[in-house]
Design an enzyme around this catalytic site. Structure first.
Site, short mmCIF file in Angstrom:
data_model
loop_
_atom_site.label_atom_id
_atom_site.label_comp_id
_atom_site.label_asym_id
_atom_site.label_seq_id
_atom_site.Cartn_x
_atom_site.Cartn_y
_atom_site.Cartn_z
CB SER A 143 -5.62 11.61 1.37
OG SER A 143 -6.14 11.42 0.07
CE1 TYR A 156 -9.30 7.84 3.27
CE2 TYR A 156 -8.98 9.62 1.70
CZ TYR A 156 -8.48 8.55 2.41
OH TYR A 156 -7.16 8.19 2.26
CE LYS A 160 -6.37 9.37 5.31
NZ LYS A 160 -5.30 8.66 6.04
CB THR A 191 -2.35 0.17 -2.12
OG1 THR A 191 -3.50 1.03 -2.23
CG2 THR A 191 -1.09 1.02 -2.00
CE1 TYR A 201 -9.45 9.59 -4.11
CE2 TYR A 201 -9.78 7.22 -4.22
CZ TYR A 201 -9.41 8.35 -3.52
OH TYR A 201 -8.98 8.22 -2.21
#
Length: 258
Positions: A143, A156, A160, A191, A201
């Site tokens: 990501s 997260y 990644k 998505t 974000y």
């Protein structure tokens, strides 16, 4: 007419029932691959995708598998080999999101994220590589968060970032067998996951003040989120012979995010 780069080849796509994974399944099948679509819980979507691909003349099978359990991943990959007689491509697209401030992170959160996003991908590689011959292609999912600071995204992003180190180091090992391993680092993509978590974000001071489209307009050079099919094109490239001399690398597909 699009070149059938994957004619006669077989692929496994984890997390293949929706989002980027489903787009990858469509792209590879559209270029001739037989595809095994791994899914955790969305059986209806997975089987609908199989029917869609079959209706277009493709070969596809859906197999339930939670990548947090390496044994289920092994069953998925073994089923693909049994069904198609070979395995040429692994596209590891399964993943889960997490946002939470440092003081809110629990050991259970850590275990859950890393079980899917990191450990799940490692053991998918292990099981897939055992069936691959020279020319095998492995594409994992990182990501842009792995190299971009976002509030509350430490867990997260770390899961990644580990994937990018994974492909770098596995490239030396698998390269001895003529197998390439790379990763895609998607940016903002339209998505279900983005619809659910996208506004997180933003800087905390902007949450609730900007829509995702407005945010994309000021944070992404191309001023929009990616379509899943645009990201899937990167997976198809890395899975093809066009990328035969590329391994150990992470390809960002982010529309120029800054």
């Amino acid at each position: 007419m699009q070149k059938a780069r994957f004619e006669g080849k077989a692929a496994v796509i984890t997390g293949g029932s929706r989002g980027i994974g489903a787009a990858v399944a469509r792209r590879l099948a559209g270029e001739g691959a037989a595809v095994a679509i791994g899914y955790r819980g969305n059986r209806e979507a997975a089987h609908a995708l199989v029917a869609e691909l079959a209706g277009d003349g493709g070969r596809a099978v859906a197999v339930q598998a939670d990548v947090a359990d390496p044994e289920q991943t092994r069953v998925l990959i073994d089923r693909a080999v049994e069904e198609f007689g070979r395995l040429d491509v692994l596209a590891s697209c399964a993943g889960i999101e997490h946002f939470g401030a440092l003081e809110e992170i629990t050991p259970a959160d850590f275990d859950r994220l890393f079980a899917v996003n990191t450990r799940g991908q490692l053991f998918a590689v292990q099981h897939a590589a055992a069936h691959m011959k020279e020319g095998g292609r492995i594409v994992l999912t990182s990501s842009v968060s792995a190299s971009r600071a976002v509030f509350g995204h430490t867990l997260y992003a770390s899961s990644k970032a580990a994937v990018e180190s994974m492909v770098l180091n596995l490239s030396a090992e698998l390269g001895q067998r003529g197998i390439t391993v790379n990763a895609i680092a998607p940016g903002g993509t339209a998505t279900d996951m983005a619809a659910e978590h996208g506004t997180a974000y933003q800087h905390p001071g902007l949450v609730g003040k900007m829509s995702m489209d407005e945010w994309a307009g000021v944070q992404i050079a191309l001023k929009r989120l990616a379509h899943p099919s645009e990201v899937a094109a990167g997976y198809a490239f890395l899975a093809s012979d066009d990328a035969a001399y590329m391994t150990g690398r992470t390809l960002r597909i982010d529309g120029g995010m800054f």
